[in-house]
Design an enzyme around this catalytic site. Structure first.
Site, PDB file in Angstrom:
ATOM      1  N   ASP A 288     -14.680  40.913  13.483  1.00 12.48           N
ATOM      2  CA  ASP A 288     -16.112  41.069  13.265  1.00 12.48           C
ATOM      3  C   ASP A 288     -16.421  40.491  11.882  1.00 12.48           C
ATOM      4  OD1 ASP A 288     -18.741  41.591  13.577  1.00 12.48           O
ATOM      5  OD2 ASP A 288     -18.536  43.695  14.092  1.00 12.48           O
TER       6      ASP A 288
HETATM    7  C1  BGC Z   1     -21.775  42.562  14.226  1.00 16.69           C
HETATM    8  C2  BGC Z   1     -21.303  41.820  15.451  1.00 16.69           C
HETATM    9  C3  BGC Z   1     -21.902  40.443  15.478  1.00 16.69           C
HETATM   10  C4  BGC Z   1     -21.482  39.728  14.219  1.00 16.69           C
HETATM   11  C5  BGC Z   1     -21.949  38.293  14.145  1.00 16.69           C
HETATM   12  C6  BGC Z   1     -21.593  41.754  12.959  1.00 16.69           C
HETATM   13  O1  BGC Z   1     -22.233  42.322  11.890  1.00 16.69           O
HETATM   14  O2  BGC Z   1     -21.101  43.790  14.126  1.00 16.69           O
HETATM   15  O3  BGC Z   1     -21.627  42.547  16.599  1.00 16.69           O
HETATM   16  O4  BGC Z   1     -21.506  39.758  16.620  1.00 16.69           O
HETATM   17  O5  BGC Z   1     -22.020  40.423  13.112  1.00 16.69           O
HETATM   18  O6  BGC Z   1     -23.292  38.195  13.990  1.00 16.69           O
END
Ligand code: BGC
Length: 755
Positions: A288
């Protein structure tokens, strides 16, 4: 040199393969050849993902350096970009790597296509309430068509985190509290995104996220610690991910949280033992956003180099925005701390997905400006969004007023003088909900606009602002807690009307990432506004807009009609108006329990029994002294303008492998309607205690007035078994209760023995 190698590889391995096995072999052979000629830098480059240059979906790192990113792109040190959209932008970067790097390995472009792209569908929690898997799949299909038209070939969706905590803002992104339904919804969305042929220009790779247990963030506070038992992990958290792997989801995203003290991003048990070994997942794991570097803050990694070592060795294949792999992996390989075979495995997985998408055959598959122009906001997508929005609406209450025998809803199209009150009624932005990154602001049909298509006989008064200033995806929202200057006007308008439609709830950006709440009431001065209007006119239809369950106990006791409309996306106001005026009979059912009070949270239908569940005269039983144990609205709950009667439950348990349950459902209402018949089981005693109820089947169907239908469910080992505390799936003989009904609390029950 580079082009020669690329074209050479391409020609060597493009053989016409009809048979899937041959195709797979050929892909693996192509990957082998490519890996053979890749330098260690080029391999590590594939494992590195950078955010684009315009938009962010997480904290911007201090050393964010656009120039450096371009340099890295040119050197083949980047395998993927996120948050780059538009055929022009995507093509530009793709051309850069294809033409400038030695091997010309195309980039994969990721984006959060969570519920629609330009055309916005209801938030996933709302879509889940439809219990309509084909419609949910179609909604994801449309999102993929629009997203692929702007160059995207990979979405970070679906979020399949099960959550029981309405305080957690990200419940809006998921399917609710139940693993059985949550798995099916996740599967439907993956099929919609990935389609039948991943290499087609309008299908994109999906991501099952966040692996794992992110939905159990303690006290609902985002990014918080997770501390759950093995039974919950195996039976509640993991099943939707397993189901995703079974339908060949191409990628999995790990999560921000720790699980038993180990951050998910460096969790070998989750990533290697379960996902890659036990489930034989052959796609890749992406971290993530900076979840790698955040392990330093967690107190798990010493420094960024340690982050790279821990994450790579435990199976996190691609690093999103931590800069750990690109900076340190080469050094770690040289030092023998990370084996080159670990790198090879990660790169193989990433290349496999790129091949699957057809990027090696044509890196610009997703870059056709004509398609881009044609597909965005396509009228067919708008009508599908409208259909999905109607199906997502849940009727929570529909009473008649004292002295009248007719329920308040649906409204009579001709005769009613309507007052519309609430800032959200006139809002074209909020209904788009959170996580709709690409859609243009203010493109939703507001409730007011929708209603005006039906009648001119309405007056609007805002009553009070919900938000002060501008609400955005990234910034904290300021709620109006004091300004009631619009109350008088609203009261005047309400007094003069026959019926008042009050549109209240949460702003679209009050749920989503980083949007945890400790209160689950109507934010700001909305509750006061509701009570003030109630004093002058009791004919109120409360239209709720929110991204999570709310504790609206006062409204349930006092307001005659309540419609849950979530954040319904582009066609919001049209869908709501069609339901209010009876052109669409609501059929949605909640997939998350609505509490009576925030103090009951986490409250969910599939809990265990305590040893003292039953009321006694003394205090020594499991209860609260200031609130009932019951939810306000249970899981599976939702009314209709029709009414359904369940009868004639028949159970045939003669064959253990196929236990048959039949029930008759009759529409005893005056209009045609759709019902979701739900089947719950309870395993009365087992080697690990089982929940008091577990959803194990459902069917959605429509019935005309007086029409009835026999529904049949079949229970197999898959439904009757469970995971023990070692993670093994077991099926035990024993006594079961089965209930079939209209929600998790109301139905007809019987018993059977599984021999
Ligand atoms: C979120 C993810 C997301 C990623 C990219 C993160 O902050 O937890 O779910 O896909 O950002 O945007």
């Amino acid at each position: 040199m580079k082009k020669v190698v690329f074209v050479g590889l391409y020609l060597a391995f493009v053989t016409s393969c009809n048979n899937k096995m041959v195709q797979e072999d050929s892909t693996e052979a192509r990957i082998d050849s490519l890996l053979n000629i890749m330098t260690i830098d080029e391999k590590i480059g594939q494992m590195n993902q950078y955010n684009g240059f315009w938009d962010v979906t997480g904290p911007v790192p201090e050393d964010n350096d656009t120039q450096l990113k371009y340099e890295h792109l040119k050197k083949g040190l980047v395998g993927s970009m996120l948050n780059v959209i538009g055929t022009k932008n995507v093509r530009e970067l793709q051309e850069l790597v294809v033409n400038e790097t030695r091997l010309g390995i195309p980039l994969i472009f990721g984006y959060d296509v969570i519920h629609g792209h330009k055309t916005v569908s209801p938030i996933p929690l709302a879509e889940a309430a439809s219990w309509d898997l084909p419609a949910i799949e179609k909604s994801a299909r449309i999102a993929a068509i629009e997203a692929s038209a702007v160059g995207i070939n990979w979405t970070f969706a679906p979020m399949v985190d099960i959550s029981r905590d309405a305080r957690w803002g990200r419940v809006m992104e998921g399917g609710g509290e139940d693993p059985f339904l949550g798995s099916l919804i996740g599967v439907a969305r993956i099929k919609g995104f990935q389609g039948d042929d991943l290499s087609a220009a309008n299908t994109i790779a999906a991501t099952a996220k966040h692996f794992a247990a992110y939905g159990f963030s303690e006290s609902g506070r985002d990014y918080n610690t997770v501390d759950i038992g093995t039974s919950v992990l195996y039976n509640t958290v993991l099943p939707p991910f397993k189901a995703a792997v079974e339908v060949d989801v191409k990628t999995v995203m790990n999560s921000f949280n720790v699980l038993n003290g180990i951050p998910a991003t460096a969790n070998s048990f989750l990533q290697r033992d379960i996902l890659k070994e036990k489930w034989a997942f052959n796609g890749f794991i992406v971290s993530d956003w900076a979840s790698g570097s955040q392990m330093i803050k967690h107190g798990f990694a010493r420094d960024l180099k340690h982050v790279a070592e821990l994450s790579a060795n435990t199976g996190s294949d691609m690093d999103m925005e931590s800069y750990a792999y690109v900076t340190y992996l080469k050094e770690l390989v040289a030092e023998g701390k990370v084996k080159e075979s670990v790198i090879d495995d990660a790169v193989r997985r990433i290349l496999r997905v790129k091949y699957g998408l057809g990027l090696f055959d044509d890196p610009y598959t997703y870059c056709n400006p004509e398609v881009e122009k044609e597909m965005l906001y396509h009228p067919d997508h708008q009508s599908a969004a409208l259909d999905m929005a109607k199906k997502s609406i849940v009727l929570l209450k529909n009473a008649s007023l004292p002295g009248q025998d007719k329920q308040l809803l649906p409204l009579n199209k001709n005769q009613v003088k309507i007052a519309v009150i609430g800032a959200l009624a006139d809002d074209k932005n909020s209904p788009l909900g959170s996580w709709r990154l690409a859609s243009d602001d203010n493109t939703a049909v507001s409730v007011l606009e929708g209603l005006k298509n039906y009648t001119d006989n309405l007056t609007y008064a805002k009553g009070a602002d919900l938000v002060i200033g501008e609400a955005t995806f990234r910034d904290e929202i300021k709620i109006n807690e004091t300004d009631k200057s619009g109350f008088d006007e609203a009261i005047k308008v309400a007094r003069a009307a026959e019926v008042v439609i009050m549109v209240l709830g949460e702003h679209g950006f009050q749920s989503g990432e980083g949007r945890s709440r400790t209160q689950l009431d109507l934010p700001g001065v909305q509750q006061e506004l509701l009570e003030a209007i109630y004093k002058v006119n009791k004919n109120i239809i409360l239209v709720l807009m929110n991204g999570r369950p709310l504790a609206i106990t006062w409204a349930d006791e006092n307001i005659p009609a309540i419609l849950e409309t979530w954040h319904l996306g582009s066609q919001s106001g049209n869908a709501i108006s069609q339901v209010l005026f009876g052109d669409y009979n609501p059929s949605g059912k909640l997939t998350m329990t609505f509490p009576r009070s925030v103090g009951q949270v986490p409250i969910y239908y599939n809990h265990y029994s305590t040893g003292r569940p039953d009321p006694t005269e003394q205090v020594f039983w499991s209860h609260y002294s200031d609130e009932s144990n019951m939810p306000l609205y249970p899981f599976g709950f939702g009314l209709s303008y029709s009414e359904f009667e369940y009868s004639n439950l028949q159970i045939d348990a003669s064959d253990n492998a196929n236990i048959k349950i039949k029930v008759t459902v009759k529409n005893i209402g005056r209009v045609a309607g759709e019902e979701v018949a739900q089947l719950y089981i309870h395993d009365k005693f087992a080697s690990v205690v089982r929940p008091v109820k577990e959803l194990k089947g459902f069917e959605k169907f429509s019935l005309g007035p007086n029409e009835s239908k026999e529904i049949e469910f079949v229970l197999t080992d898959k439904e009757l078994g469970f995971y023990d505390n070692d993670g093994e799936f077991i099926v035990e003989a024993g006594e079961f209760t089965v209930m079939v009904g209209t929600n998790s609390q109301k139905g007809i029950s019987g018993e059977f023995i599984r021999k």
